[in-house]
Design a protein around this motif. Structure first.
Motif, PDB file in Angstrom:
ATOM      1  N   LYS A  99       0.826  -1.201   0.000  1.00 12.02           N
ATOM      2  CA  LYS A  99       0.000   0.000   0.000  1.00 12.02           C
ATOM      3  C   LYS A  99       0.862   1.253   0.000  1.00 12.02           C
ATOM      4  N   ASP A 100       1.938   1.255   0.806  1.00 11.86           N
ATOM      5  CA  ASP A 100       2.809   2.421   0.867  1.00 11.86           C
ATOM      6  C   ASP A 100       3.570   2.616  -0.444  1.00 11.86           C
ATOM      7  N   ALA A 101       3.866   1.496  -1.136  1.00 11.31           N
ATOM      8  CA  ALA A 101       4.613   1.600  -2.391  1.00 11.31           C
ATOM      9  C   ALA A 101       3.745   2.074  -3.542  1.00 11.31           C
ATOM     10  N   CYS A 102       2.446   1.917  -3.413  1.00  8.99           N
ATOM     11  CA  CYS A 102       1.518   2.290  -4.487  1.00  8.99           C
ATOM     12  C   CYS A 102       1.031   3.725  -4.262  1.00  8.99           C
ATOM     13  N   PHE A 103       1.758   4.667  -4.799  1.00 11.98           N
ATOM     14  CA  PHE A 103       1.341   6.056  -4.737  1.00 11.98           C
ATOM     15  C   PHE A 103       1.861   6.759  -5.974  1.00 11.98           C
ATOM     16  N   CYS A 104       1.333   7.890  -6.257  1.00 12.57           N
ATOM     17  CA  CYS A 104       1.710   8.646  -7.452  1.00 12.57           C
ATOM     18  C   CYS A 104       1.979  10.091  -7.065  1.00 12.57           C
ATOM     19  N   SER A 105       3.030  10.639  -7.647  1.00  6.36           N
ATOM     20  CA  SER A 105       3.365  12.040  -7.453  1.00  6.36           C
ATOM     21  C   SER A 105       4.061  12.534  -8.712  1.00  6.36           C
ATOM     22  N   LYS A 106       4.159  13.833  -8.848  1.00  7.27           N
ATOM     23  CA  LYS A 106       4.809  14.405 -10.022  1.00  7.27           C
ATOM     24  C   LYS A 106       6.271  13.982 -10.089  1.00  7.27           C
ATOM     25  N   ARG A 107       6.916  13.999  -8.935  1.00  5.52           N
ATOM     26  CA  ARG A 107       8.328  13.630  -8.902  1.00  5.52           C
ATOM     27  C   ARG A 107       8.531  12.162  -9.288  1.00  5.52           C
ATOM     28  N   ARG A 108       7.669  11.301  -8.778  1.00  7.04           N
ATOM     29  CA  ARG A 108       7.801   9.878  -9.090  1.00  7.04           C
ATOM     30  C   ARG A 108       7.481   9.609 -10.557  1.00  7.04           C
ATOM     31  N   LEU A 109       6.484  10.274 -11.096  1.00  4.09           N
ATOM     32  CA  LEU A 109       6.134  10.109 -12.502  1.00  4.09           C
ATOM     33  C   LEU A 109       7.266  10.581 -13.402  1.00  4.09           C
ATOM     34  N   TRP A 110       7.871  11.723 -13.045  1.00  8.04           N
ATOM     35  CA  TRP A 110       8.988  12.247 -13.829  1.00  8.04           C
ATOM     36  C   TRP A 110      10.169  11.282 -13.789  1.00  8.04           C
ATOM     37  N   LYS A 111      10.473  10.756 -12.607  1.00  2.00           N
ATOM     38  CA  LYS A 111      11.588   9.820 -12.473  1.00  2.00           C
ATOM     39  C   LYS A 111      11.326   8.541 -13.262  1.00  2.00           C
ATOM     40  N   LEU A 112      10.093   8.059 -13.251  1.00  2.00           N
ATOM     41  CA  LEU A 112       9.748   6.832 -13.978  1.00  2.00           C
ATOM     42  C   LEU A 112       9.865   7.039 -15.479  1.00  2.00           C
ATOM     43  N   LEU A 113       9.320   8.156 -15.974  1.00  2.00           N
ATOM     44  CA  LEU A 113       9.349   8.410 -17.414  1.00  2.00           C
ATOM     45  C   LEU A 113      10.766   8.636 -17.913  1.00  2.00           C
ATOM     46  N   THR A 114      11.534   9.461 -17.203  1.00  2.00           N
ATOM     47  CA  THR A 114      12.900   9.739 -17.655  1.00  2.00           C
ATOM     48  C   THR A 114      13.826   8.551 -17.450  1.00  2.00           C
ATOM     49  N   GLY A 115      13.438   7.626 -16.548  1.00  2.44           N
ATOM     50  CA  GLY A 115      14.245   6.430 -16.362  1.00  2.44           C
ATOM     51  C   GLY A 115      14.136   5.480 -17.526  1.00  2.44           C
ATOM     52  N   TYR A 116      12.927   5.303 -18.042  1.00  6.05           N
ATOM     53  CA  TYR A 116      12.708   4.374 -19.158  1.00  6.05           C
ATOM     54  C   TYR A 116      12.732   5.060 -20.521  1.00  6.05           C
ATOM     55  N   ILE A 117      12.501   6.374 -20.568  1.00 10.84           N
ATOM     56  CA  ILE A 117      12.578   7.121 -21.831  1.00 10.84           C
ATOM     57  C   ILE A 117      13.485   8.329 -21.590  1.00 10.84           C
ATOM     58  N   PRO A 118      14.792   8.127 -21.561  1.00 14.81           N
ATOM     59  CA  PRO A 118      15.716   9.215 -21.194  1.00 14.81           C
ATOM     60  C   PRO A 118      15.673  10.424 -22.119  1.00 14.81           C
ATOM     61  N   VAL A 119      15.201  10.243 -23.353  1.00 17.20           N
ATOM     62  CA  VAL A 119      15.186  11.372 -24.279  1.00 17.20           C
ATOM     63  C   VAL A 119      14.323  12.516 -23.761  1.00 17.20           C
ATOM     64  N   ILE A 120      13.347  12.226 -22.902  1.00 21.10           N
ATOM     65  CA  ILE A 120      12.514  13.286 -22.313  1.00 21.10           C
ATOM     66  C   ILE A 120      13.380  14.233 -21.497  1.00 21.10           C
ATOM     67  N   LYS A 121      14.282  13.674 -20.729  1.00 23.55           N
ATOM     68  CA  LYS A 121      15.177  14.505 -19.923  1.00 23.55           C
ATOM     69  C   LYS A 121      16.116  15.306 -20.816  1.00 23.55           C
ATOM     70  N   TYR A 122      16.634  14.671 -21.896  1.00 24.75           N
ATOM     71  CA  TYR A 122      17.543  15.375 -22.785  1.00 24.75           C
ATOM     72  C   TYR A 122      16.856  16.575 -23.438  1.00 24.75           C
ATOM     73  N   ILE A 123      15.610  16.387 -23.853  1.00 26.58           N
ATOM     74  CA  ILE A 123      14.872  17.481 -24.484  1.00 26.58           C
ATOM     75  C   ILE A 123      14.567  18.577 -23.461  1.00 26.58           C
ATOM     76  N   ARG A 124      14.201  18.174 -22.250  1.00 26.78           N
ATOM     77  CA  ARG A 124      13.831  19.148 -21.219  1.00 26.78           C
ATOM     78  C   ARG A 124      15.013  20.047 -20.861  1.00 26.78           C
ATOM     79  N   TYR A 125      16.214  19.490 -20.773  1.00 26.95           N
ATOM     80  CA  TYR A 125      17.371  20.262 -20.347  1.00 26.95           C
ATOM     81  C   TYR A 125      18.351  20.534 -21.496  1.00 26.95           C
ATOM     82  N   TYR A 126      17.870  20.451 -22.724  1.00 27.78           N
ATOM     83  CA  TYR A 126      18.750  20.640 -23.885  1.00 27.78           C
ATOM     84  C   TYR A 126      19.136  22.113 -24.023  1.00 27.78           C
ATOM     85  N   LYS A 127      20.442  22.348 -24.137  1.00 29.89           N
ATOM     86  CA  LYS A 127      20.951  23.712 -24.313  1.00 29.89           C
ATOM     87  C   LYS A 127      21.194  23.927 -25.804  1.00 29.89           C
TER      88      LYS A 127
END
Length: 777
Positions: free
Chosen positions: A64-92
């Motif tokens: 029950k404690d492990a099953c929760f959702c937050s913006k930070r957790r969603l961002w970490k999950l998405l950028t962990g499996y689809i790293p290109v999201i992070k590259y685009i977000r912080y692309y200089k």
């Protein structure tokens, strides 16, 4: 251990200073550690933290404690499996864009000749090589974590693919009469469209299974599997693969045709055919191959390597060779005038995705090949990724990398691609160009897309000798790597054995057989190193600084009187248990033989005494017996050593001297009532010989330490020191400093045992039979 003089010492829970912290005048504060011996079970029972009832969280609550959702957790999950999201977000954009564009185009120029050459090497259609340089590279852009990895064709992986494709295709064509009829009529089997289509199906099915395996391995985090493949194994396997790859390119460079043989000894049959047809070699093809090899070698070694600091990017000499070779062949009509084999028609455009149904029907035949290629793909690619990451100071995620390699193969399997992997030249160019993100791969993919859609058909006049030369010169470093065998001989003989078995079995048997033999020999050598590399030896102290070192190896080492210290340099488990026991017995004492000898000695003594009593004589005193379980039969005059063997100024000797003159004190030592009573009992000499019932060693003229394991609170006086537990219930060690005789020791109910053993002074009796003390003097 000595520290500077201090008046403040850490007090125990009762406010007293610990008994092992002693103040020695002129020597500062000395810390002596003294405790009873423990087994691991006893030590854990005393000190290990135990789980208190109620501390454990129910598994339902954990879920029950492990099953929760937050913006930070969603961002970490998405950028962990689809790293290109992070590259685009912080692309200089201003810093990275120009660098990534030029890096991607430079890598793309290397993709083109390698795609053409390695497609031929994989024994499939040329267009399969071109497509394999597009789709895997594009998929890696989204899921990869290394900016310098460029997925596509690779020489070693293409060779392994060719081995599987040729084997399965030969089995398939054996019962296809219309194909065998065409071959019998003089048509080359590689020119039969149905045969090439089936090869393509097998390659696609192989790619699909490899992708599925790598994705599963990635989610299960099984990247540690590659740890069992040693450097010597990789060096030998890749060098042996280079021999096979070079052999397959000799016929096109010589302008001859030979059969492709699957199975063991295929390299022998291939060279047999080459020597049988060498007189039919096409000299024009040989000249073209030699010119290409010379030009590529000159540009790479004489320009790219020598002036790499001044060049903005390495010169893509292979691409220029392909272009010039195609133009020269077209203008000179090499195919008709000189009979030079050319690539032939290459269809343009992106084919429609399809499922390799025919190839998957025989998937059970190459499931093992898929596993082998999957492991090699990951091991080969992650090694390059970590080299680049270390150079450019970033990290790669091993598990995500394995998933991305799997997706590159899984997704491209439906798009007419062969198994994909990294190629070192492409990654080195990306590293030299300082590519910033995986987005640089988009530009190399764009270049490949233009080639496939527009330019590919122009390569129809490209001589196969040019492609053979490109592949052959690319193997230069792998051929040079063969000389590393002498390096392994000097460094480690086991690595040399692994290299020899892997190299020769891969060269003369087959790629997959050599791989299996290499892995097997690696595991066997690991076991041998664990077992026979296990080493045990005695320790002694050096006379200068009392450091414990291997006895007899250092010239000034001496053993501690009455003590044998044994060190075993290996993990202790079932494979090393017997070696540990034998080594321990060899360097110390064999208790089984010792007990056997003691029993024989006791029986002889009983027999002698019986005869003496029968003759009216008094029984012979037993002055030399060890732990027989019998009560004490005689007095034991065992003076205790005063540590005079230690160097002058050492801690133990200094303390001993202060003990003798009474100047040593433990700060703030206060004795309890029970301790005072214990001291009074121990000072009573009248009844000690009647109550001392413990098992002990009896020997004459021994210089040895005496230890008592005491069950109640310890005490400290001029004769003893103690190690006290705060709760007062643990066993304390009281060491006799004076040790003039044993009569001052009183055996109370809490006395467990008295150890008075000296193995050094024990003299064997020849009548005992078996050797008890096996250590050489």
């Amino acid at each position: 251990m000595g520290v500077e003089d201090t008046k403040q010492t850490k007090a125990d829970i009762n406010g007293h200073a610990p008994s092992h912290v002693l103040s020695v005048p002129g020597q500062g504060t000395q810390v002596l550690i003294s405790r009873p011996p423990f087994t691991q079970v006893a030590f854990d029972d005393l000190h290990l933290r135990r789980k208190v009832e109620g501390d454990e969280v129910p598994i339902g609550k954990k879920i029950k404690d492990a099953c929760f959702c937050s913006k930070r957790r969603l961002w970490k999950l998405l950028t962990g499996y689809i790293p290109v999201i992070k590259y685009i977000r912080y692309y200089k954009l201003k810093e990275f864009a120009i660098v990534d564009i030029f890096a991607g185009l430079s890598v793309g120029t290397i993709h083109i000749p390698q795609a053409l050459a390695f497609g031929q090497l994989a024994s499939v259609k040329i267009e399969n090589g071109l497509l394999s340089s597009l789709w895997p590279s594009l998929i890696y852009v989204f899921f990869g974590t290394s900016a310098h990895i460029s997925m596509g064709t690779s020489a070693v992986i293409c060779l392994l693919t060719a081995t599987t494709v040729d084997r399965e295709s030969k089995a398939w064509v054996s019962d296809k009469k219309w194909i065998t009829d065409q071959v019998n009529n003089g048509t080359s089997i590689d020119d039969v469209p149905e045969y090439l289509d089936y090869k393509e199906e097998i390659a696609m099915g192989l790619t699909l299974i490899i992708g599925i395996m790598l994705v599963i391995f990635g989610f299960l985090k099984l990247g540690f599997i590659t740890a069992y493949l040693s450097d010597s194994f990789f060096a030998a396997f890749t060098s042996a693969a280079a021999v096979h790859i070079g052999t397959t390119q000799l016929p096109p460079m010589l302008g001859i045709r030979v059969n492709r043989y699957p199975g063991i000894f295929k390299i022998i049959w291939t060279y047999r055919d080459i020597f049988h047809t060498i007189m039919k070699a096409n000299f024009a093809a040989i000249i073209i191959a030699l010119i290409c090899i010379a030009l590529i070698w000159f540009v790479k070694e004489g320009i790219n390597e020598k002036y790499k600091q001044k060049l903005f990017a390495p010169i893509p000499v292979e691409l220029f060779i392909v272009i010039f070779g195609t133009v020269a062949s077209y203008l000179g009509n090499f195919a008709e005038r000189f009979g030079i084999a050319v690539v032939g028609p290459i269809p343009i455009g992106i084919p429609v995705p399809k499922v390799p149904i025919e190839g998957l029907k025989v998937a059970s035949n190459y499931i093992v090949d898929s596993f082998v290629i999957a492991i090699l793909t990951f091991a080969y690619t992650i090694a390059i990724a970590k080299i680049c990451a270390k150079k450019h100071n970033y990290q790669v995620d091993d598990s995500q990398e394995m998933i991305s390699y799997g997706l590159c193969n899984l997704g491209s399997a439906f798009l007419m691609c062969i198994p994909s992997c990294v190629a070192p030249p492409r990654s080195m160019v990306a590293s030299t160009m300082n590519a910033k993100t995986t987005l640089s791969g988009i530009f190399s993919c764009a270049l490949m897309f233009l080639v496939i859609m527009i330019v590919a058909s122009l390569f129809r006049e490209l001589p196969k000798a040019v492609l053979g030369a490109i592949i052959f010169i690319a193997l230069k470093n792998l051929f040079i790597q063969i000389g590393d065998c002498w390096k392994y001989w000097k460094i480690n003989k086991f690595d040399f054995v692994i290299w020899v078995f892997t190299f020769f079995s891969t060269v003369f048997l087959d790629i997959d057989i050599g791989l299996g033999i290499g892995v097997g020999i690696s595991l066997i050598c690991t076991v041998f190193q664990t077992q026979f590399g296990s080493r045990g030896y005695k320790l002694g102290f050096t006379k200068k600084d009392t450091a414990l070192v291997e006895h007899k190896v250092y010239k000034d080492s001496s053993e501690i009187s009455g003590v044998k210290v044994f060190r075993f340099q290996a993990n202790l488990y079932y494979a090393t248990a017997e070696i540990f026991r034998n080594s321990l017995y060899h360097h110390t004492v064999n208790p089984r033989k010792l007990l056997k000898g003691l029993q024989k000695r006791e029986k002889r003594l009983e027999k002698i005494n019986a005869e003496r009593i029968a003759q009216g004589l008094s029984p012979q005193a037993d002055n030399n017996f060890i732990m027989t379980g019998q009560p004490d039969k005689s007095e034991n005059h065992a003076p205790y050593s005063d540590h005079n063997v230690l160097p002058k100024g050492s801690i133990l000797k200094t303390i001993n001297e202060h003990v003798k003159d009474g100047s040593l004190s433990s700060p703030d030592q206060t004795l309890s009532d029970s301790e005072t009573e214990t001291m009074r009992e121990l000072s009573d000499q009248s009844s000690i010989t009647d109550k001392l019932e413990s098992k002990k060693v009896r020997m004459s003229n021994i210089d040895k330490p005496v230890f008592i394991v005491h069950g109640n609170k310890g005490h400290l006086n001029d004769d003893m020191y103690m190690h006290t537990r705060s709760d007062g219930t643990a066993a304390n060690v009281i060491k006799r400093r004076d040790g003039s005789n044993l009569e001052k020791m009183r055996n109370s109910d809490s006395l467990i045992s008295l150890y008075s053993i000296n193995f050094d002074d024990y003299v064997e009796d020849p009548d005992d039979g078996d050797e008890m003390f096996t250590d050489e003097k």
